[in-house]
Design a protein around this motif. Structure first.
Motif, mmCIF file in Angstrom:
data_model
loop_
_atom_site.group_PDB
_atom_site.id
_atom_site.type_symbol
_atom_site.label_atom_id
_atom_site.label_comp_id
_atom_site.label_asym_id
_atom_site.label_seq_id
_atom_site.Cartn_x
_atom_site.Cartn_y
_atom_site.Cartn_z
ATOM 1 N N MET A 84 -5.885 -11.593 17.396
ATOM 2 C CA MET A 84 -4.865 -10.559 17.604
ATOM 3 C C MET A 84 -5.320 -9.611 18.700
ATOM 4 O O MET A 84 -6.484 -9.192 18.711
ATOM 5 C CB MET A 84 -4.612 -9.784 16.305
ATOM 6 N N MET A 85 -4.416 -9.280 19.623
ATOM 7 C CA MET A 85 -4.740 -8.411 20.750
ATOM 8 C C MET A 85 -3.796 -7.213 20.773
ATOM 9 O O MET A 85 -2.592 -7.362 20.582
ATOM 10 C CB MET A 85 -4.616 -9.175 22.070
ATOM 11 N N SER A 86 -4.355 -6.041 21.018
ATOM 12 C CA SER A 86 -3.524 -4.836 21.086
ATOM 13 C C SER A 86 -4.368 -3.680 21.584
ATOM 14 O O SER A 86 -5.594 -3.670 21.429
ATOM 15 C CB SER A 86 -2.950 -4.497 19.702
ATOM 16 N N ALA A 87 -3.709 -2.693 22.173
ATOM 17 C CA ALA A 87 -4.380 -1.425 22.413
ATOM 18 C C ALA A 87 -4.573 -0.739 21.060
ATOM 19 O O ALA A 87 -3.693 -0.789 20.201
ATOM 20 C CB ALA A 87 -3.525 -0.549 23.338
ATOM 21 N N ASN A 88 -5.746 -0.153 20.853
ATOM 22 C CA ASN A 88 -6.051 0.502 19.575
ATOM 23 C C ASN A 88 -5.753 -0.423 18.390
ATOM 24 O O ASN A 88 -5.121 -0.021 17.413
ATOM 25 C CB ASN A 88 -5.262 1.808 19.431
ATOM 26 N N LEU A 89 -6.215 -1.643 18.501
ATOM 27 C CA LEU A 89 -5.922 -2.637 17.465
ATOM 28 C C LEU A 89 -6.309 -2.154 16.070
ATOM 29 O O LEU A 89 -5.572 -2.368 15.102
ATOM 30 C CB LEU A 89 -6.669 -3.947 17.779
ATOM 31 N N GLU A 90 -7.456 -1.478 15.976
ATOM 32 C CA GLU A 90 -7.942 -1.052 14.661
ATOM 33 C C GLU A 90 -7.007 -0.048 13.987
ATOM 34 O O GLU A 90 -7.088 0.133 12.764
ATOM 35 C CB GLU A 90 -9.341 -0.429 14.795
ATOM 36 N N ARG A 91 -6.131 0.575 14.746
ATOM 37 C CA ARG A 91 -5.217 1.571 14.167
ATOM 38 C C ARG A 91 -3.839 1.005 13.880
ATOM 39 O O ARG A 91 -2.945 1.746 13.446
ATOM 40 C CB ARG A 91 -5.097 2.772 15.115
ATOM 41 N N THR A 92 -3.628 -0.269 14.119
ATOM 42 C CA THR A 92 -2.316 -0.860 13.865
ATOM 43 C C THR A 92 -2.162 -1.201 12.389
ATOM 44 O O THR A 92 -3.144 -1.442 11.675
ATOM 45 C CB THR A 92 -2.103 -2.135 14.696
ATOM 46 N N VAL A 93 -0.910 -1.236 11.934
ATOM 47 C CA VAL A 93 -0.626 -1.608 10.550
ATOM 48 C C VAL A 93 -1.075 -3.039 10.278
ATOM 49 O O VAL A 93 -1.612 -3.347 9.214
ATOM 50 C CB VAL A 93 0.876 -1.447 10.248
ATOM 51 N N ALA A 94 -0.876 -3.927 11.269
ATOM 52 C CA ALA A 94 -1.254 -5.330 11.092
ATOM 53 C C ALA A 94 -2.749 -5.464 10.830
ATOM 54 O O ALA A 94 -3.178 -6.193 9.919
ATOM 55 C CB ALA A 94 -0.854 -6.136 12.326
ATOM 56 N N TYR A 95 -3.562 -4.792 11.629
ATOM 57 C CA TYR A 95 -5.017 -4.852 11.464
ATOM 58 C C TYR A 95 -5.409 -4.386 10.068
ATOM 59 O O TYR A 95 -6.164 -5.069 9.358
ATOM 60 C CB TYR A 95 -5.690 -3.991 12.530
ATOM 61 N N GLN A 96 -4.903 -3.231 9.667
ATOM 62 C CA GLN A 96 -5.253 -2.686 8.357
ATOM 63 C C GLN A 96 -4.771 -3.595 7.227
ATOM 64 O O GLN A 96 -5.462 -3.784 6.219
ATOM 65 C CB GLN A 96 -4.649 -1.285 8.203
ATOM 66 N N HIS A 97 -3.602 -4.186 7.400
ATOM 67 C CA HIS A 97 -3.026 -5.057 6.370
ATOM 68 C C HIS A 97 -3.913 -6.272 6.130
ATOM 69 O O HIS A 97 -4.235 -6.608 4.982
ATOM 70 C CB HIS A 97 -1.625 -5.494 6.802
ATOM 71 N N PHE A 98 -4.342 -6.924 7.192
ATOM 72 C CA PHE A 98 -5.139 -8.140 7.044
ATOM 73 C C PHE A 98 -6.567 -7.831 6.585
ATOM 74 O O PHE A 98 -7.118 -8.551 5.751
ATOM 75 C CB PHE A 98 -5.142 -8.935 8.348
ATOM 76 N N VAL A 99 -7.155 -6.770 7.106
ATOM 77 C CA VAL A 99 -8.518 -6.412 6.699
ATOM 78 C C VAL A 99 -8.557 -6.032 5.224
ATOM 79 O O VAL A 99 -9.451 -6.450 4.472
ATOM 80 C CB VAL A 99 -9.063 -5.270 7.581
ATOM 81 N N GLN A 100 -7.576 -5.243 4.787
ATOM 82 C CA GLN A 100 -7.551 -4.813 3.389
ATOM 83 C C GLN A 100 -7.322 -5.969 2.420
ATOM 84 O O GLN A 100 -7.616 -5.858 1.237
ATOM 85 C CB GLN A 100 -6.484 -3.736 3.195
ATOM 86 N N HIS A 101 -6.786 -7.085 2.918
ATOM 87 C CA HIS A 101 -6.561 -8.244 2.069
ATOM 88 C C HIS A 101 -7.622 -9.330 2.292
ATOM 89 O O HIS A 101 -7.381 -10.509 2.028
ATOM 90 C CB HIS A 101 -5.164 -8.822 2.299
ATOM 91 N N GLY A 102 -8.787 -8.899 2.770
ATOM 92 C CA GLY A 102 -9.921 -9.806 2.803
ATOM 93 C C GLY A 102 -10.070 -10.659 4.039
ATOM 94 O O GLY A 102 -10.740 -11.701 3.992
#
Length: 317
Positions: A224-242
Motif C-alpha cells: 500500500m502506498m500513500s502520503a502519511n500512510l501510517e495515519r490513514t484509516v486503511a493502515y490502522q484497520h489492517f494493522v489493528q486486525h493483525g
C-alpha cells in the motif's frame, strides 16, 4: 499468510513512477503484478508510460470504460494469464471483484490507500419493495444488524444490471459490495424494522460498510502506498486486525525523497480552532459592533490583514 508492505512518502516523491518501475522489473522476471489505482485517468497515463518505455512488456488494463462487466473480465483474465505481466485495475474493481483466480501468483500494489469505510442512505418510502427482497440481516448487537444477501439471484441482477435499468443503478454499488462478500455491512435495528415492514413514513435505510480485514489475503504480497500512510484509516484497520505493515525498501529506495526538508520554512495560520468546518459554519453570522458578518467574510478580511500588501494565492475547496 500474506505479507503486507507500505510506502509512505509525500506528494510528488514519485511513488507511482517507482512502483511502475518495480512492477516492470518483476514482470520481466516472469512475475504477475496487479496495480490498483484510484482513477481510470491515472491508469491510462501509466499504460501510456509503459508503452513508450517498455513496448514489449505485457501490460493490460481492465476498468469500466474498457468492458461492461469488470468483475467477470478480471476473473477471465486471471484464469487464462500466463507468464509475467502488469495488470492495472481501479480501486473499485479491486474491492468488489468476488473471484481472483490463482491469487497467490499475483503481487498486489495499491497506489493510494484504499477506502475501507463507506456509508450510504436510501430514501424509499414508495419503492422499498424493489430492494428489500435482495437483503436480509443477521443479529450483531443491540443496536446493529449485519446485512447479508437475501435473494441472491435478484442481488446479482442488480449488481450486474445488464439492461442498464435506471432504478437498479441506484442500488448497484450496494449490491456489488454485498454480493462480493468482501465487506461487513450493517444497518440500524430500529430503522431496519421500520423499513422491512413497510410501516414507514420516510423509507430511509442507512447502510454502513467496513472492509473485511482479510480482503487481500491470498495474494503473494500486498503493498500500500500513500502520503502519511501510517495515519490513514486503511493502515490502522489492517494493522489493528493483525496485519503488520513493513516498509517496501525496493520501491522506497527509488523515490525522489521521503520527506520535505524545508518544512521549517512553512508557517500555518488557522482561521478557526474548531475542526468541525461546514458550509453552515462558513455562512454563520457574527455580530461586530453595528455590523453583521459571516464567518467566511471574517476569514477573508483576516487573510487580507495578515498578508497586508504582499501577493498571495487563494485556493478554495
Amino acid at each position: 499468510m500474506t505479507t503486507y508492505y507500505g510506502v509512505s512518502a509525500p506528494l510528488g516523491s514519485g511513488k507511482t513512477t517507482a512502483a511502475n518501475g518495480f512492477a516492470a522489473y518483476g514482470a520481466q522476471a516472469g512475475e504477475k503484478i496487479v496495480i490498483a489505482q484510484p482513477s481510470i485517468r491515472l491508469i491510462d497515463q501509466s499504460i501510456q508510460q509503459f508503452r513508450e518505455s517498455r513496448p514489449n512488456l505485457a501490460v493490460h488494463s481492465i476498468h469500466g470504460e474498457s468492458c461492461h462487466n469488470v468483475a467477470r473480465e478480471i476473473t477471465g483474465h486471471t484464469t487464462s494469464a500466463s507468464g509475467g505481466e502488469v495488470l492495472f485495475i481501479t480501486h473499485t474493481a479491486l474491492m468488489q471483484c468476488p473471484h481472483w483466480d490463482r491469487r497467490k501468483e499475483w503481487h498486489l500494489i495499491i497506489d493510494e490507500a484504499p477506502q475501507v469505510f463507506w456509508h450510504t442512505e436510501y430514501a424509499l418510502p414508495a419503492n422499498y419493495g424493489v430492494l428489500l427482497p435482495a437483503l436480509n440481516i443477521e443479529p450483531y448487537n443491540i443496536r446493529y444488524s449485519k446485512l447479508v444477501p437475501g435473494d441472491m439471484v435478484l442481488l446479482e441482477q442488480i449488481a450486474e444490471n445488464r439492461g442498464h435499468d435506471q432504478v437498479y443503478k441506484l442500488f448497484q454499488e450496494l449490491a456489488r459490495k454485498l454480493a462480493s462478500y468482501k465487506w461487513d455491512m450493517f444497518v440500524l435495528n430500529e430503522q431496519w424494522e421500520r423499513f422491512q415492514t413497510g410501516l414507514v413514513t420516510d423509507g430511509r435505510l442507512l447502510v454502513f460498510r467496513l472492509a473485511d480485514p482479510l480482503i487481500f489475503n491470498g495474494f503473494s504480497d500486498v503493498t500500500m502506498m500513500s502520503a502519511n500512510l501510517e495515519r490513514t484509516v486503511a493502515y490502522q484497520h489492517f494493522v489493528q486486525h493483525g496485519h503488520p505493515i513493513t516498509p517496501h525498501k525496493n520501491i522506497t529506495n527509488k523515490l525522489r525523497f521521503t520527506k520535505h526538508d524545508n518544512g521549517d520554512l512553512l508557517t500555518i495560520h488557522y482561521a478557526i480552532e474548531d475542526a468541525n468546518w461546514s458550509k453552515r459554519k462558513q455562512n454563520g453570522k457574527v455580530d461586530l459592533g453595528d455590523e453583521i458578518w459571516t464567518v467566511n467574510d471574517l476569514i477573508v478580511m483576516g487573510t487580507l490583514d495578515l498578508f497586508d500588501n504582499d501577493e498571495f494565492v487563494w485556493l478554495a475547496n
